[in-house]
Design an enzyme around this catalytic site. Structure first.
Site, PDB file in Angstrom:
ATOM      1  N   GLY A  94       0.808  -1.213   0.000  1.00 58.34           N
ATOM      2  CA  GLY A  94       0.000   0.000   0.000  1.00 58.34           C
ATOM      3  C   GLY A  94       0.840   1.260   0.000  1.00 58.34           C
ATOM      4  O   GLY A  94       0.382   2.338  -0.383  1.00 58.34           O
ATOM      5  N   ARG A  95       2.077   1.110   0.463  1.00 52.31           N
ATOM      6  CA  ARG A  95       2.948   2.297   0.578  1.00 52.31           C
ATOM      7  C   ARG A  95       4.383   1.933   0.224  1.00 52.31           C
ATOM      8  O   ARG A  95       5.321   2.525   0.776  1.00 52.31           O
ATOM      9  CB  ARG A  95       2.900   2.846   1.989  1.00 52.31           C
ATOM     10  CG  ARG A  95       3.232   1.816   3.063  1.00 52.31           C
ATOM     11  CD  ARG A  95       3.497   2.488   4.372  1.00 52.31           C
ATOM     12  NE  ARG A  95       3.581   1.510   5.426  1.00 52.31           N
ATOM     13  CZ  ARG A  95       3.935   1.787   6.666  1.00 52.31           C
ATOM     14  NH1 ARG A  95       4.239   3.031   6.979  1.00 52.31           N
ATOM     15  NH2 ARG A  95       3.983   0.865   7.587  1.00 52.31           N
ATOM     16  N   LYS A 115       9.960   1.903   0.974  1.00 46.96           N
ATOM     17  CA  LYS A 115       8.805   1.834   1.878  1.00 46.96           C
ATOM     18  C   LYS A 115       8.495   3.244   2.361  1.00 46.96           C
ATOM     19  O   LYS A 115       9.398   3.939   2.833  1.00 46.96           O
ATOM     20  CB  LYS A 115       9.152   0.914   3.051  1.00 46.96           C
ATOM     21  CG  LYS A 115       8.059   0.728   4.082  1.00 46.96           C
ATOM     22  CD  LYS A 115       8.443  -0.409   5.021  1.00 46.96           C
ATOM     23  CE  LYS A 115       7.450  -0.578   6.156  1.00 46.96           C
ATOM     24  NZ  LYS A 115       7.841  -1.695   7.042  1.00 46.96           N
ATOM     25  N   ASP A 127      -2.591   6.591   3.666  1.00 47.41           N
ATOM     26  CA  ASP A 127      -1.925   7.695   2.956  1.00 47.41           C
ATOM     27  C   ASP A 127      -0.664   7.285   2.197  1.00 47.41           C
ATOM     28  O   ASP A 127      -0.065   8.108   1.503  1.00 47.41           O
ATOM     29  CB  ASP A 127      -1.597   8.829   3.934  1.00 47.41           C
ATOM     30  CG  ASP A 127      -0.578   8.423   5.004  1.00 47.41           C
ATOM     31  OD1 ASP A 127      -0.152   7.244   5.007  1.00 47.41           O
ATOM     32  OD2 ASP A 127      -0.224   9.286   5.827  1.00 47.41           O
ATOM     33  N   ARG A 178      14.744  -0.720   1.499  1.00 48.11           N
ATOM     34  CA  ARG A 178      14.896  -2.032   2.147  1.00 48.11           C
ATOM     35  C   ARG A 178      15.528  -3.013   1.168  1.00 48.11           C
ATOM     36  O   ARG A 178      15.167  -3.044  -0.012  1.00 48.11           O
ATOM     37  CB  ARG A 178      13.525  -2.516   2.598  1.00 48.11           C
ATOM     38  CG  ARG A 178      13.563  -3.852   3.299  1.00 48.11           C
ATOM     39  CD  ARG A 178      12.342  -4.045   4.183  1.00 48.11           C
ATOM     40  NE  ARG A 178      11.126  -4.281   3.433  1.00 48.11           N
ATOM     41  CZ  ARG A 178       9.922  -4.397   4.022  1.00 48.11           C
ATOM     42  NH1 ARG A 178       9.786  -4.261   5.323  1.00 48.11           N
ATOM     43  NH2 ARG A 178       8.849  -4.630   3.288  1.00 48.11           N
ATOM     44  N   ARG A 185       6.194 -13.648   0.255  1.00 53.17           N
ATOM     45  CA  ARG A 185       5.665 -13.906   1.600  1.00 53.17           C
ATOM     46  C   ARG A 185       4.699 -15.076   1.527  1.00 53.17           C
ATOM     47  O   ARG A 185       4.224 -15.428   0.444  1.00 53.17           O
ATOM     48  CB  ARG A 185       4.856 -12.685   2.081  1.00 53.17           C
ATOM     49  CG  ARG A 185       5.552 -11.368   1.915  1.00 53.17           C
ATOM     50  CD  ARG A 185       4.556 -10.274   1.494  1.00 53.17           C
ATOM     51  NE  ARG A 185       5.292  -9.050   1.123  1.00 53.17           N
ATOM     52  CZ  ARG A 185       5.548  -8.053   1.955  1.00 53.17           C
ATOM     53  NH1 ARG A 185       5.073  -8.094   3.174  1.00 53.17           N
ATOM     54  NH2 ARG A 185       6.265  -7.016   1.568  1.00 53.17           N
ATOM     55  N   ASP A 254       1.264 -12.086   5.880  1.00 48.04           N
ATOM     56  CA  ASP A 254       1.909 -11.192   4.912  1.00 48.04           C
ATOM     57  C   ASP A 254       3.246 -10.684   5.438  1.00 48.04           C
ATOM     58  O   ASP A 254       4.004 -10.061   4.694  1.00 48.04           O
ATOM     59  CB  ASP A 254       0.992 -10.007   4.562  1.00 48.04           C
ATOM     60  CG  ASP A 254       0.515  -9.261   5.788  1.00 48.04           C
ATOM     61  OD1 ASP A 254      -0.058  -9.896   6.690  1.00 48.04           O
ATOM     62  OD2 ASP A 254       0.740  -8.040   5.873  1.00 48.04           O
ATOM     63  N   ASN A 255       3.532 -10.966   6.697  1.00 50.68           N
ATOM     64  CA  ASN A 255       4.819 -10.547   7.268  1.00 50.68           C
ATOM     65  C   ASN A 255       5.721 -11.747   7.534  1.00 50.68           C
ATOM     66  O   ASN A 255       6.639 -11.658   8.341  1.00 50.68           O
ATOM     67  CB  ASN A 255       4.596  -9.770   8.571  1.00 50.68           C
ATOM     68  CG  ASN A 255       3.946  -8.419   8.314  1.00 50.68           C
ATOM     69  OD1 ASN A 255       4.023  -7.889   7.208  1.00 50.68           O
ATOM     70  ND2 ASN A 255       3.300  -7.872   9.318  1.00 50.68           N
ATOM     71  N   ASP A 264       9.656  -6.761   8.308  1.00 49.80           N
ATOM     72  CA  ASP A 264       8.623  -5.862   8.814  1.00 49.80           C
ATOM     73  C   ASP A 264       8.751  -5.592  10.307  1.00 49.80           C
ATOM     74  O   ASP A 264       8.097  -6.204  11.135  1.00 49.80           O
ATOM     75  CB  ASP A 264       7.225  -6.396   8.479  1.00 49.80           C
ATOM     76  CG  ASP A 264       6.499  -5.402   7.600  1.00 49.80           C
ATOM     77  OD1 ASP A 264       6.800  -4.208   7.703  1.00 49.80           O
ATOM     78  OD2 ASP A 264       5.641  -5.809   6.792  1.00 49.80           O
TER      79      ASP A 264
HETATM   80  P1  AMP Z   1       1.987  -3.967   7.892  1.00 50.35           P
HETATM   81  O1  AMP Z   1       1.154  -4.125   9.132  1.00 50.35           O
HETATM   82  O2  AMP Z   1       2.961  -2.830   7.938  1.00 50.35           O
HETATM   83  O3  AMP Z   1       2.608  -5.238   7.466  1.00 50.35           O
HETATM   84  O4  AMP Z   1       0.959  -3.536   6.742  1.00 50.35           O
HETATM   85  C1  AMP Z   1      -0.193  -4.263   6.433  1.00 50.35           C
HETATM   86  C2  AMP Z   1      -0.811  -3.752   5.166  1.00 50.35           C
HETATM   87  O5  AMP Z   1      -1.209  -2.386   5.313  1.00 50.35           O
HETATM   88  C3  AMP Z   1       0.090  -3.774   3.950  1.00 50.35           C
HETATM   89  O6  AMP Z   1      -0.719  -4.079   2.842  1.00 50.35           O
HETATM   90  C4  AMP Z   1       0.625  -2.368   3.881  1.00 50.35           C
HETATM   91  O7  AMP Z   1       1.036  -2.011   2.582  1.00 50.35           O
HETATM   92  C5  AMP Z   1      -0.586  -1.576   4.310  1.00 50.35           C
HETATM   93  N1  AMP Z   1      -0.246  -0.279   4.883  1.00 50.35           N
HETATM   94  C6  AMP Z   1       0.294  -0.044   6.102  1.00 50.35           C
HETATM   95  N2  AMP Z   1       0.454   1.267   6.305  1.00 50.35           N
HETATM   96  C7  AMP Z   1       0.014   1.913   5.201  1.00 50.35           C
HETATM   97  C8  AMP Z   1      -0.072   3.281   4.800  1.00 50.35           C
HETATM   98  N3  AMP Z   1       0.302   4.282   5.601  1.00 50.35           N
HETATM   99  N4  AMP Z   1      -0.581   3.533   3.577  1.00 50.35           N
HETATM  100  C9  AMP Z   1      -0.971   2.542   2.759  1.00 50.35           C
HETATM  101  N5  AMP Z   1      -0.921   1.242   3.080  1.00 50.35           N
HETATM  102  C10 AMP Z   1      -0.435   0.915   4.291  1.00 50.35           C
HETATM  103 MG    MG Z   2       3.833  -5.975   6.232  1.00 52.12          MG
END
Ligand code: AMP
Ligand code: MG
Length: 493
Positions: A94-95, A115, A127, A178, A185, A254-255, A264
């Site tokens: 997402g980011r 990232k 965002d 990174r 994953r 996913d992690n 992550d």
């Molecule tokens: P994470 O918990 O960091 O592994 O993220 C879980 C999911 O949420 C992944 O698909 C990330 O890409 C998405 N995600 C986390 N933070 C953001 C952000 N600020 N904007 C867009 N996507 C996010």
């Molecule tokens: Mg993640």
């Protein structure tokens, strides 16, 4: 948006070539005023990249996402995932963006990934940004893990974007670069399995095999061999986490990588007082990802991987399920073997095939009952081998129980052929003096967010040699003072 960039990297982008359907080509948002906060010169060298060139404005433009380097094919990767047990069929970057892959100086293929580089088609309501604090946190914890000898993704750089991003308050934004063996994953396989593009799952599995488990092609069932490789790599990885007191904090599918690298660094932290129920993450109310539950969760995640891979295991579904189940059930034994071997090394026990489970369990029970600092205690034990028991003993409020345990342990050691100095030295090579202490990490990140990066750099320097005790660094070896209170961590979003 893009400006001409020097040929910093020589890309060879196998994910882009092989896995159409598992990504969306995309570009980073532009960073208004990029400023380099940290650059990993050692890692740059390993990648065959000139750290000075990376630190120059054209390099920083690449690290900020403002310039696409020659040969890069930036994509947002698609993946699914179980988050705290609930399935999301479409998570994805997402980011973040995968810029591409480079072959490092050892010939290993490494992903280069940004990232915090802005919204992508997977951003949903968020965002697409990341804050300086959490990105520096990922940098420092990843480097600490690397220095501890634990497989991990690593940070090449953190660049402040010049953006302010909205969290509880406005925070400075950042992009982390990174480096990973890959970003495949468990959730990548869940995504491929859930999509009705018939070749996608097999293409992904073949890609994973060629990158991470190439020997699988020489077996009768290469996809089962792939699964076995991941089961074993994760058993080893999680055992290593447990042996240094690391809590990942958000072991969603996913992690969890296919390569066996830690990925992550969100709400992760190291335990101080030993307690299997320890949870730091503010959102982990049920303790799903508590320290002591990590092996169980790893196996649970691997069951999700098995489900995704099932169609590849064989045409006879019953046989495929049976084979997958057998393999999955080998996880506890594999984990146990890695963990016991590691614990025996921490205790200086090196003879034969013994399990030594009682000695290990009794010490851990003592640590838990008396809330003893895990890292300090194991490190102090090498002094006991050399005749100074007081260092470890003084960590116990009721030392009599430690004395009784210590007598049995040292009797066991005395039966070994190895000379005590060699034993103590071997223990010091596996029991760190320095881990990322929670209060030190928080201090380094707070001062960095205020613009002073010196405590962050110093912490990095200390953690780069975790096993080598140095004078003047005593405060880095201490657990947090009581005034630091109960530690809480937050997902880096
Ligand atoms: P994470 O918990 O960091 O592994 O993220 C879980 C999911 O949420 C992944 O698909 C990330 O890409 C998405 N995600 C986390 N933070 C953001 C952000 N600020 N904007 C867009 N996507 C996010
Ligand atoms: Mg993640």
């Amino acid at each position: 948006m893009s400006v001409a960039a020097p040929p910093l990297f020589t890309f060879d982008n196998s994910y882009f070539r092989d896995l159409e359907g598992l990504y969306e080509p995309w570009q980073a948002a532009s960073a208004p005023a990029p400023r380099l906060l940290a650059i990993n010169a050692d890692l740059a060298t390993e990648l065959g990249v000139d750290a000075d060139a990376l630190s120059a404005p054209d390099g920083v433009a690449v690290l900020a996402g403002n310039a696409i380097p020659d040969g890069a094919t930036p994509v947002a990767q698609a993946y699914a995932g179980h988050q705290f047990g609930g399935f999301s069929p479409r998570l994805g970057d997402g980011r973040a963006l995968l810029l591409g892959e480079v072959l490092d100086v050892h010939g290993r293929r490494r992903d280069l990934h940004l990232k915090g580089s802005g919204r992508t088609p997977f951003a949903r309501g968020s965002d697409g940004k990341a804050a300086v604090g959490p990105m520096l946190r990922e940098y420092v914890i990843g480097e600490a893990m690397h220095a501890l000898g634990i497989p991990t993704t690593r940070a090449l750089a953190v660049v402040a974007t010049g953006d302010l991003i909205a969290r509880d308050t406005l925070l400075p934004g950042a992009v982390l670069t990174r480096v990973a063996a890959s970003h495949l994953r468990v959730g990548s396989f869940q995504y491929a399995a859930a999509h009705d593009e018939p070749t996608l799952l097999r293409r992904l599995a073949d890609h994973a095999i060629s990158r991470h488990y190439p020997d699988a092609v020489h077996t009768d069932n290469r996809y089962l061999a792939l699964f076995e490789g991941v089961v074993d790599a994760q058993a080893s990885l999680v055992a290593r986490w447990m042996l240094v007191g690391f809590i990942h904090g958000v072991m969603n599918t996913d992690n969890m990588t296919i390569s066996g690298e830690t990925i992550d660094y969100g709400p992760c932290a190291f335990i101080d007082a030993f307690d299997p129920a320890t949870v730091f993450s503010s959102i982990d109310h049920g303790g799903r990802y508590a320290y002591g539950n990590q092996p169980n969760i790893a196996q649970w995640n691997l069951a999700r991987l098995a489900e995704a891979l099932l169609p590849l295991f064989g045409v006879d579904t019953d046989m495929a399920v049976a084979a997958a189940t057998d393999m999955l059930q080998s996880f506890p034994d594999r984990y146990h073997r890695y963990w016991v071997d590691g614990m025996r090394a921490k205790l200086g026990l090196c003879d034969g095939e013994q399990d030594d489970r009682e000695i290990i369990d009794e010490l851990l029970a003592l640590l838990q009952a008396q809330r003893v600092d895990f890292t300090s205690c194991f490190r102090a034990l090498s002094s006991a081998v050399l005749g100074d028991r007081e260092r470890a003993r003084s960590l116990f409020a009721q030392p009599a129980a430690f004395d009784a345990w210590s007598l049995r342990w040292q009797t066991e050691l005395s039966h070994q052929a190895r000379d005590p100095h060699a034993t103590a030295a071997a223990m010091d090579r596996v029991n760190p003096v320095y881990i990322p202490r929670n209060h030190q990490v928080e201090h380094a990140l707070a001062t960095a967010s205020d613009g002073d990066l010196r405590p962050f750099q110093r912490l990095l320097d200390v953690l780069a040699q975790p096993f080598h005790k140095r004078s003047g660094l005593e405060s880095y070896a201490e657990p947090a003072p009581a005034s630091f209170g109960q530690y809480r961590t937050f997902c880096g979003t």
